[in-house]
Design a protein around this motif. Structure first.
Motif, PDB file in Angstrom:
ATOM      1  N   TYR A   1       1.328  -1.273   0.186  1.00  0.00           N
ATOM      2  CA  TYR A   1       0.102  -0.252   0.195  1.00  0.00           C
ATOM      3  C   TYR A   1       1.055   1.306  -0.148  1.00  0.00           C
ATOM      4  CZ  TYR A   1      -4.068   2.589   0.873  1.00  0.00           C
ATOM      5  OH  TYR A   1      -5.115   3.432   0.949  1.00  0.00           O
ATOM      6  N   ASP A   2       1.586   1.909  -1.375  1.00  0.00           N
ATOM      7  CA  ASP A   2       2.175   3.281  -1.283  1.00  0.00           C
ATOM      8  C   ASP A   2       1.734   3.285  -2.600  1.00  0.00           C
ATOM      9  OD1 ASP A   2       3.690   3.076  -3.960  1.00  0.00           O
ATOM     10  OD2 ASP A   2       4.292   1.134  -2.387  1.00  0.00           O
ATOM     11  N   ARG A   3       1.368   5.046  -2.571  1.00  0.00           N
ATOM     12  CA  ARG A   3       0.400   5.505  -3.511  1.00  0.00           C
ATOM     13  C   ARG A   3       1.143   5.245  -5.395  1.00  0.00           C
ATOM     14  NH1 ARG A   3      -2.414   9.369  -2.678  1.00  0.00           N
ATOM     15  NH2 ARG A   3      -2.537  10.977  -4.572  1.00  0.00           N
ATOM     16  N   LYS A   4       2.230   4.557  -5.530  1.00  0.00           N
ATOM     17  CA  LYS A   4       3.121   4.540  -6.683  1.00  0.00           C
ATOM     18  C   LYS A   4       2.479   3.364  -6.869  1.00  0.00           C
ATOM     19  CE  LYS A   4       6.694   4.037  -9.950  1.00  0.00           C
ATOM     20  NZ  LYS A   4       8.402   4.125  -9.528  1.00  0.00           N
ATOM     21  N   THR A   5       1.503   2.111  -6.114  1.00  0.00           N
ATOM     22  CA  THR A   5       1.544   0.408  -6.301  1.00  0.00           C
ATOM     23  C   THR A   5       0.101   0.878  -6.611  1.00  0.00           C
ATOM     24  OG1 THR A   5       3.576  -0.173  -4.948  1.00  0.00           O
ATOM     25  CG2 THR A   5       1.112  -1.599  -5.295  1.00  0.00           C
ATOM     26  N   VAL A   6      -0.789   1.453  -5.532  1.00  0.00           N
ATOM     27  CA  VAL A   6      -1.641   1.402  -5.536  1.00  0.00           C
ATOM     28  C   VAL A   6      -2.948   1.921  -6.746  1.00  0.00           C
ATOM     29  CG1 VAL A   6      -3.746   1.720  -4.330  1.00  0.00           C
ATOM     30  CG2 VAL A   6      -2.336   1.183  -2.609  1.00  0.00           C
ATOM     31  N   PHE A   7      -2.676   3.311  -6.728  1.00  0.00           N
ATOM     32  CA  PHE A   7      -3.104   3.919  -7.709  1.00  0.00           C
ATOM     33  C   PHE A   7      -2.523   4.123  -9.430  1.00  0.00           C
ATOM     34  CE2 PHE A   7      -3.740   6.137  -3.646  1.00  0.00           C
ATOM     35  CZ  PHE A   7      -5.400   5.716  -3.255  1.00  0.00           C
ATOM     36  N   GLY A   8      -1.245   3.562  -9.529  1.00  0.00           N
ATOM     37  CA  GLY A   8      -0.580   3.151 -11.146  1.00  0.00           C
ATOM     38  C   GLY A   8      -0.693   1.717 -11.342  1.00  0.00           C
ATOM     39  N   LEU A   9      -1.762   1.085 -10.371  1.00  0.00           N
ATOM     40  CA  LEU A   9      -2.191  -0.194 -11.483  1.00  0.00           C
ATOM     41  C   LEU A   9      -3.117   0.143 -12.331  1.00  0.00           C
ATOM     42  CD1 LEU A   9      -1.879  -2.814 -11.403  1.00  0.00           C
ATOM     43  CD2 LEU A   9      -3.601  -2.647  -9.611  1.00  0.00           C
ATOM     44  N   PHE A  10      -3.900   1.411 -13.013  1.00  0.00           N
ATOM     45  CA  PHE A  10      -4.819   0.938 -13.679  1.00  0.00           C
ATOM     46  C   PHE A  10      -5.393   2.446 -13.933  1.00  0.00           C
ATOM     47  CE2 PHE A  10      -6.965  -1.902 -10.929  1.00  0.00           C
ATOM     48  CZ  PHE A  10      -6.966  -3.035 -12.455  1.00  0.00           C
ATOM     49  N   GLU A  11      -4.401   2.867 -15.518  1.00  0.00           N
ATOM     50  CA  GLU A  11      -4.142   4.296 -15.928  1.00  0.00           C
ATOM     51  C   GLU A  11      -5.320   4.730 -16.302  1.00  0.00           C
ATOM     52  OE1 GLU A  11      -1.098   4.825 -18.646  1.00  0.00           O
ATOM     53  OE2 GLU A  11       0.178   2.095 -18.525  1.00  0.00           O
ATOM     54  N   LYS A  12      -5.326   6.539 -16.148  1.00  0.00           N
ATOM     55  CA  LYS A  12      -7.029   7.143 -16.717  1.00  0.00           C
ATOM     56  C   LYS A  12      -6.830   6.602 -18.028  1.00  0.00           C
ATOM     57  CE  LYS A  12      -8.998  12.083 -17.299  1.00  0.00           C
ATOM     58  NZ  LYS A  12      -8.528  12.625 -16.896  1.00  0.00           N
ATOM     59  N   ASP A  13      -8.559   6.367 -19.184  1.00  0.00           N
ATOM     60  CA  ASP A  13      -8.610   6.386 -20.312  1.00  0.00           C
ATOM     61  C   ASP A  13      -8.549   5.165 -21.513  1.00  0.00           C
ATOM     62  OD1 ASP A  13     -10.195   8.838 -19.789  1.00  0.00           O
ATOM     63  OD2 ASP A  13      -8.195  10.150 -21.270  1.00  0.00           O
ATOM     64  N   LYS A  14      -8.297   3.972 -19.897  1.00  0.00           N
ATOM     65  CA  LYS A  14      -7.665   2.599 -20.524  1.00  0.00           C
ATOM     66  C   LYS A  14      -8.636   1.323 -20.540  1.00  0.00           C
ATOM     67  CE  LYS A  14      -3.513   4.484 -22.100  1.00  0.00           C
ATOM     68  NZ  LYS A  14      -2.942   4.896 -22.712  1.00  0.00           N
ATOM     69  N   ALA A  15      -8.108   0.483 -21.043  1.00  0.00           N
ATOM     70  CA  ALA A  15      -9.364  -0.870 -21.016  1.00  0.00           C
ATOM     71  C   ALA A  15      -8.553  -1.844 -20.578  1.00  0.00           C
ATOM     72  CB  ALA A  15     -10.129  -0.800 -22.282  1.00  0.00           C
ATOM     73  N   TYR A  16      -9.376  -2.891 -19.710  1.00  0.00           N
ATOM     74  CA  TYR A  16      -8.359  -3.506 -19.418  1.00  0.00           C
ATOM     75  C   TYR A  16      -9.048  -4.896 -19.373  1.00  0.00           C
ATOM     76  CZ  TYR A  16      -5.160   0.139 -17.088  1.00  0.00           C
ATOM     77  OH  TYR A  16      -4.726   0.794 -16.991  1.00  0.00           O
ATOM     78  N   ARG A  17      -8.733  -5.818 -19.906  1.00  0.00           N
ATOM     79  CA  ARG A  17      -9.076  -7.202 -19.503  1.00  0.00           C
ATOM     80  C   ARG A  17      -8.513  -7.815 -18.101  1.00  0.00           C
ATOM     81  NH1 ARG A  17      -8.379  -9.437 -24.398  1.00  0.00           N
ATOM     82  NH2 ARG A  17      -9.998  -9.138 -24.856  1.00  0.00           N
ATOM     83  N   ILE A  18      -9.635  -7.783 -17.288  1.00  0.00           N
ATOM     84  CA  ILE A  18      -9.260  -8.784 -15.751  1.00  0.00           C
ATOM     85  C   ILE A  18     -10.428  -9.968 -15.956  1.00  0.00           C
ATOM     86  CG2 ILE A  18      -9.592  -6.606 -14.917  1.00  0.00           C
ATOM     87  CD1 ILE A  18     -12.348  -6.760 -13.806  1.00  0.00           C
ATOM     88  N   LYS A  19     -10.140 -10.359 -14.414  1.00  0.00           N
ATOM     89  CA  LYS A  19     -11.492 -11.891 -14.005  1.00  0.00           C
ATOM     90  C   LYS A  19     -11.561 -11.167 -13.089  1.00  0.00           C
ATOM     91  CE  LYS A  19     -10.641 -16.308 -13.209  1.00  0.00           C
ATOM     92  NZ  LYS A  19      -9.642 -17.417 -13.092  1.00  0.00           N
ATOM     93  N   GLY A  20     -13.158 -11.220 -12.956  1.00  0.00           N
ATOM     94  CA  GLY A  20     -13.654 -10.624 -11.092  1.00  0.00           C
ATOM     95  C   GLY A  20     -14.718 -11.084 -11.036  1.00  0.00           C
ATOM     96  N   LEU A  21     -15.153 -10.836 -10.410  1.00  0.00           N
ATOM     97  CA  LEU A  21     -16.659 -10.484  -9.612  1.00  0.00           C
ATOM     98  C   LEU A  21     -17.789  -9.353  -9.368  1.00  0.00           C
ATOM     99  CD1 LEU A  21     -15.946 -12.767  -6.008  1.00  0.00           C
ATOM    100  CD2 LEU A  21     -16.231 -13.732  -8.590  1.00  0.00           C
ATOM    101  N   ALA A  22     -19.072 -10.053 -10.040  1.00  0.00           N
ATOM    102  CA  ALA A  22     -19.653  -9.316  -9.752  1.00  0.00           C
ATOM    103  C   ALA A  22     -20.783  -8.399  -8.627  1.00  0.00           C
ATOM    104  CB  ALA A  22     -20.998  -9.337 -11.094  1.00  0.00           C
ATOM    105  N   ALA A  23     -21.125  -7.430  -8.222  1.00  0.00           N
ATOM    106  CA  ALA A  23     -21.671  -7.412  -6.672  1.00  0.00           C
ATOM    107  C   ALA A  23     -22.299  -7.866  -6.812  1.00  0.00           C
ATOM    108  CB  ALA A  23     -21.400  -5.943  -6.813  1.00  0.00           C
ATOM    109  N   LYS A  24     -23.392  -8.436  -5.718  1.00  0.00           N
ATOM    110  CA  LYS A  24     -25.002  -9.202  -5.990  1.00  0.00           C
ATOM    111  C   LYS A  24     -25.348  -8.633  -4.465  1.00  0.00           C
ATOM    112  CE  LYS A  24     -23.468 -12.836  -8.222  1.00  0.00           C
ATOM    113  NZ  LYS A  24     -23.949 -13.649  -9.034  1.00  0.00           N
ATOM    114  N   LYS A  25     -26.472  -8.712  -5.584  1.00  0.00           N
ATOM    115  CA  LYS A  25     -27.682  -8.125  -3.895  1.00  0.00           C
ATOM    116  C   LYS A  25     -28.178  -8.727  -2.345  1.00  0.00           C
ATOM    117  CE  LYS A  25     -32.217  -6.109  -4.534  1.00  0.00           C
ATOM    118  NZ  LYS A  25     -33.112  -4.966  -5.366  1.00  0.00           N
TER     119      LYS A  25
END
Length: 109
Positions: free
Chosen positions: A35-59
């Motif tokens: 948890y440092d600014r470079k690692t945490v906020f540098g993972l995703f760049e503005k205006d870019k698309a990414y392919r991820i494996k993820g889970l949708a939020a559930k009601k």
């Protein structure tokens, strides 16, 4: 550990092909040692698309009303980052629409 969220303009579910233009968030957990600014906020760049494996939020059936709001329910919890800076016609269109200027005109009484 900390939960980090970044805004998203929409997504495509690669399992079903469903497209969504719901503005929500992409959330991920970061270990305290990372948890440092470079690692945490540098993972995703503005205006870019990414392919991820993820889970949708559930009601949730129980709990406070704010838990089942559209913003949280449109969110995705990332499990793995698969590919950075991908090109996709649908996602590029969402970004172009978001970047269009909005003109607000004051209408006199």
């Amino acid at each position: 550990m900390g939960l980090i969220g970044v805004p998203i303009l929409g997504y495509i579910d690669l399992t079903t092909g469903k497209r969504s233009d719901t503005r929500a968030s992409l959330s991920y957990v970061v270990a305290e040692k990372e948890y440092d600014r470079k690692t945490v906020f540098g993972l995703f760049e503005k205006d870019k698309a990414y392919r991820i494996k993820g889970l949708a939020a559930k009601k949730l059936d129980e709990g406070p009303e704010y838990v089942n709001n559209p913003h949280r329910l449109g969110g995705i919890y990332i499990l793995e980052l698969l590919e950075k800076d991908i090109k996709d016609e649908y996602l590029d269109k969402l970004l172009a629409e978001f970047d269009e200027p909005v003109i607000i005109t004051d209408i006199p009484d």
